[in-house]
Design a protein around this motif. Structure first.
Motif: not given
Length: 520
Positions: A57-58, A61, A65, A165, A345-346, A348-349, A352
């Motif tokens: 996931a990192q 991310q 981005t 974000i 994508v978000l 993944t924040f 992480v």
């Protein structure tokens, strides 16, 4: 990695790229958003398909981005400033206040209908509150809408990633940090303002540099412009500001200034944007585990319906009524709030950050994007017609494309008539160039002139000559012959044979192949 492993990886990557391009063509033919088929390619290639295991996931991310930066640079470069300059205020309100309203309404619905705790519910609301630039740019430009509507939705999608974000980061860390509304608002304003300033400054520096520096090859100009966009993205990120806003504004400014080789730059940016979209969606398709998706279908449908039927319409109504936007346009803008790569994508924040239940959010958001893009994307044109924004018989806006000359079997030659050349005083018709060669433009004293048969050539004229590959050599020979001996060159036995040395060039003028020169 060994050399043989590298070859296998490149072979696999090339196959995935070609499969994605084929998927894009198929999506265009059947009227589906291409992002869905890109996601499908990733799922097919993944661990439950062909067996490629990707669960970082990192890394997703970071790569996601970066891909968004390229997509937004391309979006800025291909957006007309005249279409969006009057819409900055409503787009800015939609991208900030609208995001906040959408987060609250969606979060409340998820809390009361799905039983999620408030942190996870608001986090989910923040993740899906942003409209997606890649989806909007790819889908909306195929619908013949009024420029005001298209410009507003595109500008909103370019601006609302930054507030989203920030909110996702805030709710991801809510379990370990004290929530301070003043700090959140201050951070939001700082990121938007500083990101915008950095993007505008870098763009102005780029424009000034590219207007003053002559690069040795045409292909370097698109690279330089994209490079300035990446600098804006990275500089804003290093300053703790929004790189997304900076890259989009940098692209918007540079794309609307008079820079050399704008057509080539636009084509390069579009290709780069497609590549970024393909890489992004395929990677996100790899990230999900298909066998775990069925358990999230119910939650995805509930959250999607809340977003589509309540959160988005309310946010649009609250934000656009003060700007007196007609209700038909408000209804369409509400329906056109496409979600795509950004929400995935978000997710993944929080993954992480180790937020409990974050992995479930990934599957919910993935299904929400797929299902509601299938619903909204193909229905945009019928919805616009139903609301009276386009007529049933209205044609799409003309799209003028620049095709490479070699695709047409043609070549572009340039020639400057030097002092003392016998081309001076010769009429176009007296050149008797081999058909279908034609002089289609003369630059004389800085002024463009479209010549006719009786136009007289003068010293210092710059000629642009279009010919075919088959007649190029004969065209050059005829120009050399007339340059050496005048309009009656053949009577004097002069047929323009190439001669070694610079003297012959100085007599007749130097003919250059623009296509070859640009490739070098």
């Amino acid at each position: 990695m060994t050399l043989s492993q590298l070859y296998v990886a490149l072979l696999f990557g090339g196959a995935v790229l070609l499969a994605s391009i084929a998927a894009a063509r198929l999506a265009h033919r059947v009227g589906l958003p291409s992002l869905l088929l890109f996601l499908a390619v990733g799922v097919i290639v993944g661990e439950d398909g062909l067996g490629l295991d990707f669960d970082n996931a990192q890394l997703a991310q970071a790569l996601g981005t970066t891909a968004l930066a390229f997509i937004l640079i391309e979006g800025g470069l291909t957006t007309s400033w005249s279409d969006v300059r009057r819409l900055l205020a409503p787009a800015g309100v939609l991208a900030t206040v609208g995001v906040g309203v959408s987060v609250v309404v969606t979060g409340a619905g998820a809390h009361f209908l799905l039983g999620l705790d408030w942190q996870l519910a608001l986090l989910l609301g923040a993740i899906v509150s942003s409209t997606d630039a890649a989806a909007v740019f790819a889908v909306l430009r195929s619908v013949p809408l009024p420029s005001k509507v298209t410009g507003l939705v595109e500008a909103e999608s370019g601006f609302n990633d930054a507030p989203t974000i920030i909110l996702v980061l805030v709710f991801s860390s809510a379990a370990t940090e004290t929530f301070d509304p003043v700090h959140v608002v201050g951070n939001l304003l700082y990121q938007l303002a500083v990101g915008a300033v950095i993007g505008l400054v870098v763009a102005r520096v780029g424009v000034s540099a590219l207007r003053r520096i002559a690069l040795p090859a045409t292909g370097l100009y698109p690279l330089a412009i994209v490079g300035f966009g990446i600098i804006a993205f990275a500089a804003a990120g290093a300053a703790g500001a929004s790189g997304i806003i900076a890259s989009y504004l940098a692209g918007l400014v540079m794309g609307n200034c008079r820079l050399p080789h704008r057509a080539a730059t636009r084509s390069f940016a579009e290709g780069l944007g497609w590549l970024a979209q393909i890489a992004l969606f395929v990677m996100l398709g790899l990230l999900v585990t298909p066998s775990e998706l069925p358990a999230a279908i119910g939650a995805a449908l509930v959250v999607g319906l809340i977003l589509l039927l309540a959160a988005r319409p309310i946010s649009v109504l609250v934000c656009l009524v003060p700007f007196r936007v007609p209700w038909r346009e408000q209804a369409f803008i509400s329906w056109a709030g496409l979600r795509g790569a950004v929400p995935i994508v978000l997710t993944t924040f929080p993954v992480v950050a180790g937020v409990p239940g974050a992995r479930d959010l990934l599957h919910i958001v993935f299904l929400l994007v797929v299902v509601f893009t299938l619903i909204q994307g193909p229905s945009l044109a019928p919805t616009a017609r139903l609301l009276g924004l386009i007529r049933p018989d209205q044609a799409r806006e003309l799209q003028v494309e620049a095709a490479p000359l070699d695709v047409l079997g043609a070549e572009l030659l340039t020639l400057t008539i030097p002092p003392g050349s016998r081309l001076h005083g010769v009429e176009i018709s007296e050149l008797r160039l081999p058909p279908p060669a034609v002089i289609n433009l003369i630059i004389r004293d800085g002024t463009a002139l479209v010549p006719g048969p009786t136009t007289v050539l003068l010293e210092g004229d710059e000629l642009l000559i279009v010919t075919t590959s088959a007649t190029r050599q004969a065209t050059e020979r005829r120009l050399r012959a007339v340059g050496r001996r005048g309009r009656l060159a053949y009577w004097h036995g002069e047929y323009g044979d190439p001669e070694p040395g610079a003297d012959a060039e100085n007599e007749s003028g130097h003919v250059s192949d623009t296509r070859t020169r640009q490739r070098r």
